[in-house]
Motif scaffolding. Structure first.
Motif, PDB file in Angstrom:
ATOM      1  N   THR A  27       6.691  -0.739  -3.322  1.00 39.01           N
ATOM      2  CA  THR A  27       7.613  -0.413  -2.336  1.00 39.01           C
ATOM      3  C   THR A  27       6.870   0.380  -1.277  1.00 39.01           C
ATOM      4  OG1 THR A  27       7.864   1.935  -3.014  1.00 39.01           O
ATOM      5  CG2 THR A  27       9.235   0.196  -4.100  1.00 39.01           C
ATOM      6  N   ASP A  28       7.493  -0.236   0.136  1.00 40.33           N
ATOM      7  CA  ASP A  28       7.058   0.384   1.283  1.00 40.33           C
ATOM      8  C   ASP A  28       6.604   1.963   1.272  1.00 40.33           C
ATOM      9  OD1 ASP A  28       7.027  -2.138   2.365  1.00 40.33           O
ATOM     10  OD2 ASP A  28       8.742  -1.918   3.577  1.00 40.33           O
ATOM     11  N   GLY A  87       7.403  -5.834   5.941  1.00 38.85           N
ATOM     12  CA  GLY A  87       6.944  -4.482   5.520  1.00 38.85           C
ATOM     13  C   GLY A  87       5.602  -4.293   5.150  1.00 38.85           C
ATOM     14  N   LEU A  88       5.157  -2.948   4.844  1.00 36.76           N
ATOM     15  CA  LEU A  88       3.737  -2.342   4.525  1.00 36.76           C
ATOM     16  C   LEU A  88       3.413  -2.801   3.256  1.00 36.76           C
ATOM     17  CD1 LEU A  88       1.445  -0.611   5.233  1.00 36.76           C
ATOM     18  CD2 LEU A  88       2.747   1.428   4.477  1.00 36.76           C
ATOM     19  N   ALA A  89       4.189  -2.652   2.310  1.00 33.05           N
ATOM     20  CA  ALA A  89       3.742  -3.173   0.912  1.00 33.05           C
ATOM     21  C   ALA A  89       3.608  -4.798   0.877  1.00 33.05           C
ATOM     22  CB  ALA A  89       5.118  -2.986  -0.222  1.00 33.05           C
ATOM     23  N   ALA A 109       4.238   1.806  10.104  1.00 30.61           N
ATOM     24  CA  ALA A 109       5.008   1.028   8.971  1.00 30.61           C
ATOM     25  C   ALA A 109       6.307   0.421   9.299  1.00 30.61           C
ATOM     26  CB  ALA A 109       4.987   2.271   7.860  1.00 30.61           C
ATOM     27  N   GLU A 149       8.539  -3.481   9.445  1.00 28.12           N
ATOM     28  CA  GLU A 149       9.549  -4.154   8.695  1.00 28.12           C
ATOM     29  C   GLU A 149      10.145  -5.144   9.131  1.00 28.12           C
ATOM     30  OE1 GLU A 149      11.375   0.174   7.152  1.00 28.12           O
ATOM     31  OE2 GLU A 149      12.053  -0.557   9.259  1.00 28.12           O
TER      32      GLU A 149
END
Length: 196
Positions: free
Chosen positions: A36-37, A119-121, A111, A115
């Motif tokens: 998850t982010d 996203g970051l993840a 971050a 999106e």
């Protein structure tokens, strides 16, 4: 000789045997996938604060960090102002380092900006290598990789700070992108990302 139905011995990475908090972290969290982010943002932030310190120092303050940084909700952290920086510099539950606090706020904003691109993840996991290390001893565990160097460059390009190649390799280990459990560890392959 052990009976065939005997429980295999628990063999941990040596650093995990030095303190109860490290042992628990190793046994229940380290190397398991975080996708998850918010989860990645928390680990990235903690790795940044750990720079120059021991991981045990961070683990002892983890709940304090969570409370101080709104459970690492990066949308909220992205709205922090100079008043929040001053508040955090007075918070004895965390590492009170102005540059790292400001970097965490800046990283939260970066971050949020990611999106629209997944996203970051998704970005961090896109640097998963084709193979993972297969260490037999701690001396075999690398401190960085071509992928962590590339991830570091990409994050810096996008405005992140305290994301050097060594810090990013530690992040990749922590969230299961690479598996550096030693080959005899009872947790080798625990992420499900890599075969034992």
């Amino acid at each position: 000789m052990q009976p065939a139905d005997a429980t295999p011995p628990i063999i941990r990475t040596p650093w995990a045997e030095t303190h109860e908090l490290l042992r628990d972290y190793y046994d229940t969290e380290w190397g398991r996938p975080v996708t998850t982010d918010q989860g990645i943002f928390e680990r990235l932030s903690l790795e940044a604060f750990q720079s120059g310190l021991s991981w045990l120092t961070i683990l002892k303050r983890r709940e304090g960090f969570r409370a101080a940084f709104d459970d690492f909700d990066y949308h909220r952290v992205a709205t922090y102002t100079d008043l929040d920086v001053e508040r955090l510099l007075e918070d004895t539950r965390i590492i009170r380092n102005r540059a790292k606090i400001q970097a965490t706020i800046g990283n939260a904003r970066a971050a949020v900006a990611l999106e629209d691109e997944g996203g970051l993840a998704e970005l961090v996991w896109s640097f998963k290598p084709e193979q993972t290390p297969m260490p037999h001893t701690m001396a075999d565990v690398p401190s960085q990789s071509p992928e962590s160097v590339a991830l570091s460059k990409e994050l810096r390009r996008r405005g992140f700070r305290f994301v050097g190649p060594v810090t990013m390799f530690a992040l990749m280990e922590a969230v299961g992108i690479v598996d550096t459990h030693i080959m005899t560890s009872h947790l080798r392959g625990v992420s499900g990302v890599w075969e034992r």
